[in-house]
Motif scaffolding. Structure first.
Motif, PDB file in Angstrom:
ATOM      1  N   ARG A  93      23.080 -30.104  34.644  1.00  0.00           N
ATOM      2  CA  ARG A  93      22.784 -29.467  33.353  1.00  0.00           C
ATOM      3  C   ARG A  93      24.012 -28.782  32.772  1.00  0.00           C
ATOM      4  N   ASP A  94      24.799 -28.129  33.618  1.00  0.00           N
ATOM      5  CA  ASP A  94      26.003 -27.446  33.136  1.00  0.00           C
ATOM      6  C   ASP A  94      27.023 -28.441  32.599  1.00  0.00           C
ATOM      7  N   ASP A  95      27.145 -29.594  33.259  1.00  0.00           N
ATOM      8  CA  ASP A  95      28.072 -30.624  32.772  1.00  0.00           C
ATOM      9  C   ASP A  95      27.651 -31.128  31.399  1.00  0.00           C
ATOM     10  N   ARG A 101      29.938 -28.945  24.156  1.00  0.00           N
ATOM     11  CA  ARG A 101      30.830 -27.857  23.732  1.00  0.00           C
ATOM     12  C   ARG A 101      30.159 -26.492  23.821  1.00  0.00           C
ATOM     13  N   ARG A 102      29.327 -26.341  24.842  1.00  0.00           N
ATOM     14  CA  ARG A 102      28.716 -25.051  25.117  1.00  0.00           C
ATOM     15  C   ARG A 102      29.339 -24.462  26.379  1.00  0.00           C
ATOM     16  N   ALA A 103      29.448 -23.156  26.425  1.00  0.00           N
ATOM     17  CA  ALA A 103      30.006 -22.500  27.610  1.00  0.00           C
ATOM     18  C   ALA A 103      29.071 -22.702  28.795  1.00  0.00           C
ATOM     19  N   ALA A 104      29.593 -23.271  29.867  1.00  0.00           N
ATOM     20  CA  ALA A 104      28.790 -23.527  31.060  1.00  0.00           C
ATOM     21  C   ALA A 104      29.710 -23.542  32.271  1.00  0.00           C
ATOM     22  N   TRP A 192      42.565 -18.454  38.747  1.00  0.00           N
ATOM     23  CA  TRP A 192      42.473 -19.574  37.811  1.00  0.00           C
ATOM     24  C   TRP A 192      41.193 -20.366  38.059  1.00  0.00           C
ATOM     25  N   ALA A 193      40.885 -20.617  39.320  1.00  0.00           N
ATOM     26  CA  ALA A 193      39.676 -21.369  39.659  1.00  0.00           C
ATOM     27  C   ALA A 193      38.424 -20.621  39.229  1.00  0.00           C
ATOM     28  N   GLU A 194      38.422 -19.298  39.375  1.00  0.00           N
ATOM     29  CA  GLU A 194      37.248 -18.520  38.990  1.00  0.00           C
ATOM     30  C   GLU A 194      37.030 -18.527  37.484  1.00  0.00           C
ATOM     31  N   ARG A 195      38.114 -18.686  36.719  1.00  0.00           N
ATOM     32  CA  ARG A 195      37.977 -18.753  35.263  1.00  0.00           C
ATOM     33  C   ARG A 195      37.521 -20.131  34.796  1.00  0.00           C
ATOM     34  N   HIS A 196      38.076 -21.173  35.377  1.00  0.00           N
ATOM     35  CA  HIS A 196      37.837 -22.525  34.872  1.00  0.00           C
ATOM     36  C   HIS A 196      36.823 -23.328  35.682  1.00  0.00           C
ATOM     37  N   HIS A 197      36.653 -22.999  36.968  1.00  0.00           N
ATOM     38  CA  HIS A 197      35.730 -23.746  37.827  1.00  0.00           C
ATOM     39  C   HIS A 197      34.943 -22.774  38.706  1.00  0.00           C
ATOM     40  N   PRO A 198      34.199 -21.842  38.091  1.00  0.00           N
ATOM     41  CA  PRO A 198      33.548 -20.772  38.848  1.00  0.00           C
ATOM     42  C   PRO A 198      32.524 -21.255  39.877  1.00  0.00           C
TER      43      PRO A 198
END
Length: 218
Positions: A93-95, A101-104, A192-198
């Motif tokens: 669902r997040d993908d 273009r929604r924050a997920a 960086w990972a926590e910001r982009h791939h939490p």
């Protein structure tokens, strides 16, 4: 997937086998793209000259690319490749929200990277099929098809566009260029990972200092 450990704030992102597949493909693609443009564009063909040599380099690079990938799969960490392939093929669902273009929150690979990997693999197969038909069609006219060269050429144009975009995001764009570290050294920094791939970063244990502070607060 259980909680894993990180070292010195660095999260292991890609193993040696995954990186080998990436760089073999990237290296072959650059050579094939360059030689293909020299064969296709009259201005470059005239500048470089020696068309038979360029054509041979194009063909043998394609063969070497296929052989190298088969060797990596045969001798490398096939379990890691299977996990990555499964991850690429899975859209949650997040993908789907990210693609709209929604924050997920994203996993180790965001939805855009998954789409890029799928398109790249599909293009590689189409390049191989049309390239073989072009090569074999010179030896047996029964395998000459009017649309083969057109498909091959359009694949080249679209691939060039995608390559430029990929290069910009991985080398120039400030927010995403740290990802290049994952495919060169195999790791990325935790912040960086926590910001982009939490979602992926959360699968690693918290730093000992943070854990200690939390325990002290309790």
């Amino acid at each position: 997937m259980g909680v894993r450990t990180a070292t010195d704030g660095r999260l292991p992102r890609f193993g040696r086998t995954e990186r080998a597949v990436h760089w073999v493909h990237a290296g072959a693609f650059i050579v094939l793209l360059t030689t293909g443009l020299c064969l296709y564009l009259p201005s470059m063909a005239q500048l470089v000259g020696r068309r038979p040599l360029v054509k041979s380099l194009h063909i043998y690079t394609a063969v070497g690319w296929a052989v190298a990938l088969l060797l990596i799969i045969a001798l490398g960490d096939r379990a890691a490749l299977h996990r990555t392939a499964t991850e690429i093929d899975t859209f949650d669902r997040d993908d789907r929200a990210w693609l709209r273009r929604r924050a997920a929150p994203q996993g180790r690979l965001n939805a855009g990277q998954k789409v890029n990997a799928i398109v790249t693999a599909a293009f590689a197969v189409l390049f191989a099929i049309t390239g073989f038909l072009l090569w074999y069609g010179e030896r047996d006219t029964r395998f000459r098809f009017a649309q083969t060269i057109l498909i091959h050429d359009w694949l080249m144009y679209v691939s060039l566009f995608l390559f430029i975009g990929h290069l910009y995001l991985s080398v120039i764009h400030p927010a995403t260029r740290h990802s290049l570290n994952g495919i060169t050294r195999g790791w990325v920094e935790r912040p960086w990972a926590e910001r982009h791939h939490p979602k992926w970063a959360a699968t690693f244990a918290a730093p000992e200092s943070t854990a200690g502070e939390t325990a002290a607060d309790d």
